[in-house]
Design a protein around this motif. Structure first.
Motif, PDB file in Angstrom:
ATOM      1  N   LYS A 139       0.859  -1.229   0.058  1.00 54.50           N
ATOM      2  CA  LYS A 139      -0.160  -0.202  -0.033  1.00 54.50           C
ATOM      3  C   LYS A 139       0.993   1.274  -0.158  1.00 54.50           C
ATOM      4  N   GLN A 140       1.963   1.213   0.891  1.00 52.78           N
ATOM      5  CA  GLN A 140       2.758   2.481   1.028  1.00 52.78           C
ATOM      6  C   GLN A 140       3.512   2.727  -0.559  1.00 52.78           C
ATOM      7  N   LEU A 141       4.054   1.596  -1.333  1.00 51.89           N
ATOM      8  CA  LEU A 141       4.438   1.745  -2.511  1.00 51.89           C
ATOM      9  C   LEU A 141       3.553   2.062  -3.475  1.00 51.89           C
ATOM     10  N   LEU A 142       2.328   1.907  -3.426  1.00 53.14           N
ATOM     11  CA  LEU A 142       1.317   2.454  -4.220  1.00 53.14           C
ATOM     12  C   LEU A 142       0.977   3.833  -4.074  1.00 53.14           C
ATOM     13  N   LEU A 143       0.880   4.120  -2.707  1.00 52.01           N
ATOM     14  CA  LEU A 143       0.791   5.490  -2.619  1.00 52.01           C
ATOM     15  C   LEU A 143       1.917   6.454  -3.142  1.00 52.01           C
ATOM     16  N   LEU A 148       3.320  10.089  -7.605  1.00 51.13           N
ATOM     17  CA  LEU A 148       4.166  10.492  -8.722  1.00 51.13           C
ATOM     18  C   LEU A 148       3.372  10.949  -9.941  1.00 51.13           C
ATOM     19  N   ILE A 149       2.054  10.529 -10.032  1.00 50.47           N
ATOM     20  CA  ILE A 149       1.363  10.486 -11.320  1.00 50.47           C
ATOM     21  C   ILE A 149       1.106  12.099 -11.490  1.00 50.47           C
ATOM     22  N   GLY A 150       1.293  12.413 -12.739  1.00 48.59           N
ATOM     23  CA  GLY A 150       1.070  13.933 -13.027  1.00 48.59           C
ATOM     24  C   GLY A 150       2.081  14.992 -12.703  1.00 48.59           C
ATOM     25  N   ASP A 151       3.349  14.358 -12.886  1.00 50.24           N
ATOM     26  CA  ASP A 151       4.334  15.306 -12.670  1.00 50.24           C
ATOM     27  C   ASP A 151       4.403  16.247 -11.399  1.00 50.24           C
ATOM     28  N   PRO A 152       4.271  15.801 -10.134  1.00 50.61           N
ATOM     29  CA  PRO A 152       4.283  16.747  -9.181  1.00 50.61           C
ATOM     30  C   PRO A 152       5.630  17.302  -8.858  1.00 50.61           C
ATOM     31  N   LYS A 153       5.694  18.376  -8.217  1.00 51.57           N
ATOM     32  CA  LYS A 153       6.715  19.216  -7.889  1.00 51.57           C
ATOM     33  C   LYS A 153       7.259  19.049  -6.451  1.00 51.57           C
ATOM     34  N   LEU A 154       6.512  18.627  -5.615  1.00 51.55           N
ATOM     35  CA  LEU A 154       6.558  18.366  -4.421  1.00 51.55           C
ATOM     36  C   LEU A 154       6.024  17.577  -3.415  1.00 51.55           C
ATOM     37  N   LEU A 155       6.573  16.369  -3.176  1.00 56.24           N
ATOM     38  CA  LEU A 155       5.961  15.067  -2.270  1.00 56.24           C
ATOM     39  C   LEU A 155       6.208  15.824  -0.714  1.00 56.24           C
ATOM     40  N   LEU A 156       4.984  15.465  -0.135  1.00 55.43           N
ATOM     41  CA  LEU A 156       4.941  15.617   1.367  1.00 55.43           C
ATOM     42  C   LEU A 156       4.667  14.454   1.919  1.00 55.43           C
ATOM     43  N   ILE A 157       5.750  13.680   2.383  1.00 54.45           N
ATOM     44  CA  ILE A 157       5.411  12.171   2.816  1.00 54.45           C
ATOM     45  C   ILE A 157       5.477  12.165   4.205  1.00 54.45           C
ATOM     46  N   ASP A 158       4.491  11.416   4.769  1.00 55.60           N
ATOM     47  CA  ASP A 158       4.136  11.495   6.308  1.00 55.60           C
ATOM     48  C   ASP A 158       4.797   9.955   6.768  1.00 55.60           C
TER      49      ASP A 158
END
Lengths: 230, 294
Positions: A139-143, A148-158
């Motif tokens: 689930k974590q890897l799927l999240l 990453l879909i749609g070319d994000p600029k910033l990931l906020l990973i909790d």
């Protein structure tokens, strides 16, 4: 500067959770936030992600003030929040989970699936499985892949490694390592081994404030320094 | 006035009487399903108890009756008109009442939507009067099945409810919009974090549910009588269906509607006065077994 948080205060009702918090993040950086449970780390990420509005202070993203933008607007600007509690859509299949992100990110489903497969090749075996049936690590890897879909600029990973077995932590670690340079990341993490290896900089949180900002690699790799804030 | 059809006499005897009872039960179940599914979706997606649902049901029924002469007596066109005419009304209710209640206490939703219902009912009295009206069976023929004459119109209602069920299943399982709603039902915040404006899709679901309520009202007119208060009683029964079926559970709503329709019809056959009471007994048991959180 990609993200700038300037002296924000955040409260739940009358209870102030963040006081005078400031941080910044440059394009391509991988910055960690460490601290004990209840220090306000998740509140900080949720505020940047647009789920909470600061009562004071300013948040800027890519030069634009975003204090009052809602979560969906922040996501459309390229800020993706990855939940700590493995919140996939359990009633939908893995493919459908990806499809929703592709729909929101205006990306073709095949391209979106490829993105997820790139970071987690085994997911291709589970595309038609209900996401609720995946293990915590899957689930974590799927999240992560979905974010990453749609070319994000910033990931906020909790807390990406929270509650995961050692083998899966290794896989998550590799993914975070692989993403370096592709996307900026602000990561809340309590696993100091991961922080030591991956952090460009570290903010330490305590009781809703940021009392320390570690930029020196020697300090970041020094367990004793980090443990002071856990 | 009960929800049991005007022509249903609960005292028939023998196997033929029971077949007839079951057929009536299925008709009631079909109507209840069409009306309740919108309520269930609104409850499930927005966590809003929408009493105004009964108003669009009533408006759909009156719109059918009033428009029949304009469509040269074409029942199908009048039904379509009855459904379409509630779209702007549903939009206004959602935009100016429901949307302000998202995330608020459920009590506010009950008070606000009940006020809308009361205002709407008085408006109906003002426009159409309080005297009950009736519309005749648009088909008027019956098929004999196992020795029992079953009105074709009621069989069509049952078939239509099955069609609505299949179309909704396909919509929610095969289309992206449907999947957005399913995802939003499970975890609204996580859906928003993907960049999806969930409220926009929930508004669509609200209007869809209202259209189905109007369809239920329009289809039910030839079986029952038409009066401004017709929505109140069906509302309570619909809530029972939604609670027994599970909030936002589309398949559960389908099963519960038909099960409660049969409970009403079978109880009415042996003890007419208790037919609706029994529905609420079943609801109470469902709540004891599985309490709901709102």
């Amino acid at each position: 500067m990609l993200l700038s948080v300037e002296r924000i205060n955040v409260a739940y009702g009358h209870a102030r959770v963040l006081s005078d918090v400031s941080l910044n993040l440059d394009k391509g950086e991988r910055v960690f936030v460490v601290g004990r449970n209840g220090a306000g780390k998740t509140t900080l990420l949720k505020t940047i992600a647009g789920f909470l509005t600061p009562t004071e202070g300013k948040i800027s993203f890519a030069g634009e003030t975003v204090n009052t933008l809602r979560a969906e607007q922040m996501a459309n600007l390229g800020v993706r929040y990855v939940y700590q509690d493995k919140r996939v859509f359990t009633r939908l299949t893995v493919r459908e989970n990806i499809q929703l992100a592709a729909f929101a990110g205006n990306e073709k489903l095949d391209v979106a699936i490829d993105r997820v497969v790139q970071i987690y090749p085994k997911i291709s075996q589970f595309l038609d499985t209900k996401a609720g049936g995946l293990s915590g690590g899957q689930k974590q890897l799927l999240l992560l892949g979905r974010a990453l879909i749609g070319d994000p600029k910033l990931l906020l990973i909790d807390e990406p490694t929270e509650g995961l077995a050692a083998g899966i932590i290794e896989e998550v670690f590799k993914v975070l390592e692989m993403l370096k340079g592709q996307v900026s990341m602000l990561i809340v993490e309590q696993n100091l081994a991961v922080v030591r290896e991956l952090a460009d900089r570290v903010y330490a949180m305590k009781e809703g404030k940021i009392p320390a900002h570690l930029t020196d690699k020697t300090d970041i790799r020094d367990n004793a320094v980090l443990e002071r804030y856990l | 006035m009960g929800l049991l059809p005007r022509t249903h006499h609960g005292a028939e005897r023998g196997g033929e009487g029971m077949i007839s009872t079951i057929a009536y039960g299925l008709t009631i179940g079909a109507i209840l399903y069409i009306i309740s599914i919108g309520l269930s979706l609104t409850f499930g997606t927005m966590r809003i108890v929408n009493f105004a649902h009964a108003l669009v049901y009533t408006i759909g029924a009156y719109a059918l009756a009033s428009s029949l002469p304009f469509f040269g007596g074409s029942f199908v066109l009048a039904v379509i008109f009855g459904v379409v005419v509630v779209i702007p009304l549903a939009y206004l209710i959602e935009r100016f009442v429901i949307r302000r209640l998202y995330g608020q206490s459920i009590d506010y939703a009950i008070i606000a939507t009940y006020a809308v219902l009361l205002i709407g009912v008085d408006a109906c009295k003002w426009v159409w009067g309080a005297t009950p009206l009736s519309v005749s069976d648009p088909i008027g023929t019956a098929w004999t099945i196992l020795g029992v004459d079953l009105p074709v119109y009621r069989l069509i209602i049952i078939a239509l409810s099955l069609l609505v069920f299949v179309v909704l299943e396909l919509f929610f399982r095969r289309t992206v919009v449907g999947k957005v709603v399913v995802a939003g039902l499970e975890d609204k915040e996580a859906t928003r974090s993907l960049g999806i404006n969930v409220d926009k899709y929930f508004s669509f679901v609200f209007i869809l549910g209202s259209c189905l309520a109007a369809l239920g009202g329009a289809l039910y007119v030839p079986i029952t009588s038409l009066h401004p208060y017709m929505g109140f009683q069906v509302l309570l029964l619909s809530f029972a269906v939604v609670i027994v079926g599970g909030l936002g559970n589309m398949r559960g709503t389908f099963v519960a509607a038909f099960a409660l329709g049969l409970v009403m019809a079978v109880t009415g056959r042996f003890w007419g006065a208790a037919s609706e009471t029994m529905v609420f007994v079943v609801m109470a048991v469902a709540l004891i077994v599985k309490p709901i959180e709102v």
